[in-house]
Scaffold this motif. Sequence first.
Motif, PDB file in Angstrom:
ATOM      1  N   ILE A  74      45.884  13.447  52.217  1.00 31.21           N
ATOM      2  CA  ILE A  74      46.572  12.825  53.351  1.00 31.21           C
ATOM      3  C   ILE A  74      46.007  11.430  53.628  1.00 31.21           C
ATOM      4  N   VAL A  75      44.687  11.266  53.522  1.00 30.55           N
ATOM      5  CA  VAL A  75      44.090   9.942  53.690  1.00 30.55           C
ATOM      6  C   VAL A  75      44.650   8.974  52.651  1.00 30.55           C
ATOM      7  N   LEU A  76      44.693   9.396  51.386  1.00 26.31           N
ATOM      8  CA  LEU A  76      45.198   8.532  50.320  1.00 26.31           C
ATOM      9  C   LEU A  76      46.692   8.255  50.464  1.00 26.31           C
ATOM     10  N   ALA A 126      57.608  23.442  62.911  1.00 26.08           N
ATOM     11  CA  ALA A 126      58.101  22.181  63.469  1.00 26.08           C
ATOM     12  C   ALA A 126      57.484  20.987  62.753  1.00 26.08           C
ATOM     13  N   SER A 127      56.190  21.041  62.461  1.00 22.83           N
ATOM     14  CA  SER A 127      55.516  19.933  61.768  1.00 22.83           C
ATOM     15  C   SER A 127      56.077  19.741  60.378  1.00 22.83           C
ATOM     16  N   GLY A 128      56.280  20.839  59.654  1.00 26.42           N
ATOM     17  CA  GLY A 128      56.778  20.734  58.295  1.00 26.42           C
ATOM     18  C   GLY A 128      58.179  20.166  58.215  1.00 26.42           C
ATOM     19  N   PHE A 129      59.070  20.639  59.077  1.00 29.42           N
ATOM     20  CA  PHE A 129      60.460  20.202  59.016  1.00 29.42           C
ATOM     21  C   PHE A 129      60.662  18.828  59.640  1.00 29.42           C
ATOM     22  N   ALA A 130      59.903  18.497  60.670  1.00 28.69           N
ATOM     23  CA  ALA A 130      60.114  17.231  61.370  1.00 28.69           C
ATOM     24  C   ALA A 130      59.409  16.063  60.696  1.00 28.69           C
ATOM     25  N   ILE A 131      58.239  16.307  60.080  1.00 28.17           N
ATOM     26  CA  ILE A 131      57.416  15.179  59.628  1.00 28.17           C
ATOM     27  C   ILE A 131      57.412  15.057  58.103  1.00 28.17           C
ATOM     28  N   CYS A 132      56.589  15.846  57.415  1.00 27.55           N
ATOM     29  CA  CYS A 132      56.506  15.629  55.961  1.00 27.55           C
ATOM     30  C   CYS A 132      56.141  16.889  55.201  1.00 27.55           C
ATOM     31  N   GLY A 133      56.852  17.962  55.466  1.00 28.17           N
ATOM     32  CA  GLY A 133      56.747  19.146  54.641  1.00 28.17           C
ATOM     33  C   GLY A 133      55.411  19.853  54.689  1.00 28.17           C
ATOM     34  N   ALA A 134      55.023  20.418  53.527  1.00 27.66           N
ATOM     35  CA  ALA A 134      53.818  21.248  53.466  1.00 27.66           C
ATOM     36  C   ALA A 134      52.553  20.454  53.785  1.00 27.66           C
ATOM     37  N   SER A 135      52.541  19.157  53.491  1.00 26.95           N
ATOM     38  CA  SER A 135      51.375  18.335  53.819  1.00 26.95           C
ATOM     39  C   SER A 135      51.152  18.290  55.324  1.00 26.95           C
ATOM     40  N   GLN A 280      45.775  11.126  44.652  1.00 28.51           N
ATOM     41  CA  GLN A 280      46.460  11.749  45.795  1.00 28.51           C
ATOM     42  C   GLN A 280      47.407  12.848  45.338  1.00 28.51           C
ATOM     43  N   THR A 281      48.173  12.576  44.290  1.00 35.46           N
ATOM     44  CA  THR A 281      49.102  13.574  43.775  1.00 35.46           C
ATOM     45  C   THR A 281      48.355  14.800  43.255  1.00 35.46           C
ATOM     46  N   ALA A 282      47.244  14.560  42.545  1.00 35.77           N
ATOM     47  CA  ALA A 282      46.476  15.663  41.966  1.00 35.77           C
ATOM     48  C   ALA A 282      45.872  16.558  43.047  1.00 35.77           C
ATOM     49  N   VAL A 283      45.232  15.953  44.043  1.00 37.76           N
ATOM     50  CA  VAL A 283      44.559  16.775  45.060  1.00 37.76           C
ATOM     51  C   VAL A 283      45.581  17.484  45.960  1.00 37.76           C
ATOM     52  N   LEU A 284      46.713  16.825  46.229  1.00 40.96           N
ATOM     53  CA  LEU A 284      47.741  17.496  47.031  1.00 40.96           C
ATOM     54  C   LEU A 284      48.379  18.636  46.248  1.00 40.96           C
ATOM     55  N   ALA A 285      48.568  18.463  44.955  1.00 36.01           N
ATOM     56  CA  ALA A 285      49.112  19.547  44.137  1.00 36.01           C
ATOM     57  C   ALA A 285      48.169  20.743  44.154  1.00 36.01           C
ATOM     58  N   MET A 286      46.859  20.498  44.035  1.00 34.12           N
ATOM     59  CA  MET A 286      45.876  21.579  44.103  1.00 34.12           C
ATOM     60  C   MET A 286      45.901  22.254  45.476  1.00 34.12           C
TER      61      MET A 286
END
Length: 329
Positions: A74-76, A126-135, A280-286
């Motif tokens: 999320i930081v990246l 609400a967070s997932g649907f309103a903002i940015c999904g699973a992140s 960022q993609t790698a750590v979020l995928a993990m």
Amino acid sequence: MIDLRGRMPGLLVAATAAAVAWLVHLAVPALPLLTVAVALGIVVGQVPAVQRRLDGALAPGLKTASKSLLRVGIVLLGLKLSLFDIAHLGWVTIATTVAVVLLTFVGTIGLGRALGLPGHQPLLVASGFAICGASAIGAMGSTVRARDEDQAVPVALVTLCGTLAIAVLPALWHPLGLSAVQFGHWVGAGVHDVGQVVATAQLAGPAALAVAVVVKLTRVLMLAPMVAITAAVERRRHVETTGSRPPVVPLFIAGFVAAVLVATFVPLPEAVLSAADAVQTAVLAMALFALGASIRFADLAATGWRALVVGLTSWVLVATLAYGAVLLG
């Protein structure tokens, strides 16, 4: 001292799953990598023989992935956000995008509570649907110290609906009379995960994709104030019940804001941005594989239908509000 040896098996499994998700994405570019990672985790989590390992020897590493690595990702993610790009959208588009986020967030929480979803599930859905999904679910869940069980249902729902959006929204593009750029705006304002936005909007061409990504990242920027407000509310409750004072703003959210400011005002070399994007993609995928692997369909049966109603209703709500925002813009 950190027990790296105990965490390594779970982290290696998560890294392997991220690599598999990447290969699937290369083979089928229409499938967003992070969506594949979550889906892979959900599938693996339903295998009885594997569940024992997930809940046993692999648990410490998977927990580290779903918590610590998610925060790093999320930081990246902030390095993708330039305030200047967002400003170029114009105040009407920015205002309507913020309104879509807030109305979806409040409406989903209200519906979730009305239907009796347990724990923090209304907030997380609400967070997932309103903002940015699973992140966003992971970020908000970390802030309120939600149990893995509370995060499992929202992650499954946002993955399901986001995947459906990749097929449904393009089918409605021409019947709704939208131009390519308007379609990109609609996708950016109404689809959950950044990867899902890219997969959907690219069908309408580069102009639509560019608008969709910037509108979507405007929604992502809302993660910081939404989490900060939630953290402040939770802090007040925590003080009243325990007397201790958690941080006013979670450290990873402060890092996210700092990354946005760096991306806006510091001309970073393209090589640095590319490397940061890959990490960022790698750590979020993990992290998202680990979140998906915590889902147990058998344990969700009791509240599953209510959660499904809330998720589908929230999906329709955000898509409808986003369409209205396109018409106003």
